[in-house]
Design a protein around this motif. Sequence first.
Motif, PDB file in Angstrom:
ATOM      1  N   ASN A  59     -10.151  -8.549  -0.083  1.00 24.53           N
ATOM      2  CA  ASN A  59      -9.522  -7.094   0.132  1.00 24.53           C
ATOM      3  C   ASN A  59     -10.048  -6.477   1.130  1.00 24.53           C
ATOM      4  O   ASN A  59      -9.580  -5.662   2.098  1.00 24.53           O
ATOM      5  N   TRP A 103       6.194  -9.132   3.035  1.00 26.69           N
ATOM      6  CA  TRP A 103       4.751  -9.201   3.612  1.00 26.69           C
ATOM      7  C   TRP A 103       3.859 -10.268   3.141  1.00 26.69           C
ATOM      8  O   TRP A 103       3.807 -10.501   1.941  1.00 26.69           O
ATOM      9  N   SER A 104       3.089 -10.868   4.109  1.00 27.13           N
ATOM     10  CA  SER A 104       1.878 -11.529   3.638  1.00 27.13           C
ATOM     11  C   SER A 104       2.579 -12.807   3.082  1.00 27.13           C
ATOM     12  O   SER A 104       3.605 -13.510   3.512  1.00 27.13           O
ATOM     13  N   TYR A 115      -6.241   1.326  -0.571  1.00 25.76           N
ATOM     14  CA  TYR A 115      -5.588   0.123  -1.183  1.00 25.76           C
ATOM     15  C   TYR A 115      -6.193   0.017  -2.611  1.00 25.76           C
ATOM     16  O   TYR A 115      -5.459  -0.311  -3.674  1.00 25.76           O
ATOM     17  N   CYS A 119      -8.131  -5.371   4.487  1.00 22.92           N
ATOM     18  CA  CYS A 119      -7.862  -3.779   5.120  1.00 22.92           C
ATOM     19  C   CYS A 119      -8.553  -3.460   6.314  1.00 22.92           C
ATOM     20  O   CYS A 119      -7.964  -2.655   6.971  1.00 22.92           O
ATOM     21  N   CYS A 166       6.080  -8.400  -2.044  1.00 26.65           N
ATOM     22  CA  CYS A 166       4.755  -8.056  -1.844  1.00 26.65           C
ATOM     23  C   CYS A 166       4.052  -9.309  -1.445  1.00 26.65           C
ATOM     24  O   CYS A 166       4.389 -10.528  -1.734  1.00 26.65           O
ATOM     25  N   TYR A 169      -3.172  -5.606   5.868  1.00 29.80           N
ATOM     26  CA  TYR A 169      -2.528  -4.442   5.108  1.00 29.80           C
ATOM     27  C   TYR A 169      -2.671  -3.172   6.268  1.00 29.80           C
ATOM     28  O   TYR A 169      -3.567  -2.579   6.317  1.00 29.80           O
ATOM     29  N   VAL A 179      -1.172  -8.644  -4.816  1.00 21.09           N
ATOM     30  CA  VAL A 179      -1.081  -7.028  -4.745  1.00 21.09           C
ATOM     31  C   VAL A 179      -0.525  -6.349  -5.863  1.00 21.09           C
ATOM     32  O   VAL A 179       0.538  -6.973  -6.590  1.00 21.09           O
TER      33      VAL A 179
END
Length: 216
Positions: free
Chosen positions: A123, A65-66, A136, A127, A19, A204, A23
């Motif tokens: 966030n 991810w990320s 989310y 998003c 992740c 995301y 998150v």
Amino acid sequence: MKTDKIKYARHPQLLLIFCGWSVSPEILRDIEPDEGEDLWLVSDYRDLLFPEDISRYEKVRLIAWSFGVYVASRICPDWPVRFGPCIAINGTPRPVDDREGIPLSVFQGTLQQLSPENIRKFNRRMCGSHEVLRHYESVPLRPFEEVSAELRHLSDEVNAHPEGSFAWDKAWVSTSDRIFPPDNQKRAWEKRGVPYQEINAPHYGFNQTKKWTEWI
């Protein structure tokens, strides 16, 4: 580092998901693996010590991810397991860099001004829309003290080891990514000879995902 064993039936194959920073793995737990495959989610990078033994698996499929792309690039190269395929999503092996990752001034500003309100702003950028943000935030966010310590530790790791090395098979680049600039992602993968595919999504982009195979 924390590992959530979402599916642990001791199948011969493991799908391992790294992740991103801050998150909660709860938001990803309902995305399904393949039949005959275990599923583990890795998060909480207040240290980079992987707490499990995965040598029993015949094969490990990897999705990161990320900032998880950097973490996996750092810790996975020497693991005695058979990987493949290995997929990077909206991150790079060099996560803080003006040309291949998050620009240095942006990362330092995030770190220095970190607060609960600024995490909410982060966030929203991550998003990209109210609809995705509602998805989310449908699970509890992790405590501020925890994600703050996590980002400080990641900063220390990047300062000491700016880049990780790992044989990625493919990358996804979201064209509306406001965290890792898309051009920097593409430049990083072109430099390393890793094929990438662009997708019209924010940083995301898992809100519509039903099965992890959609990204493989």
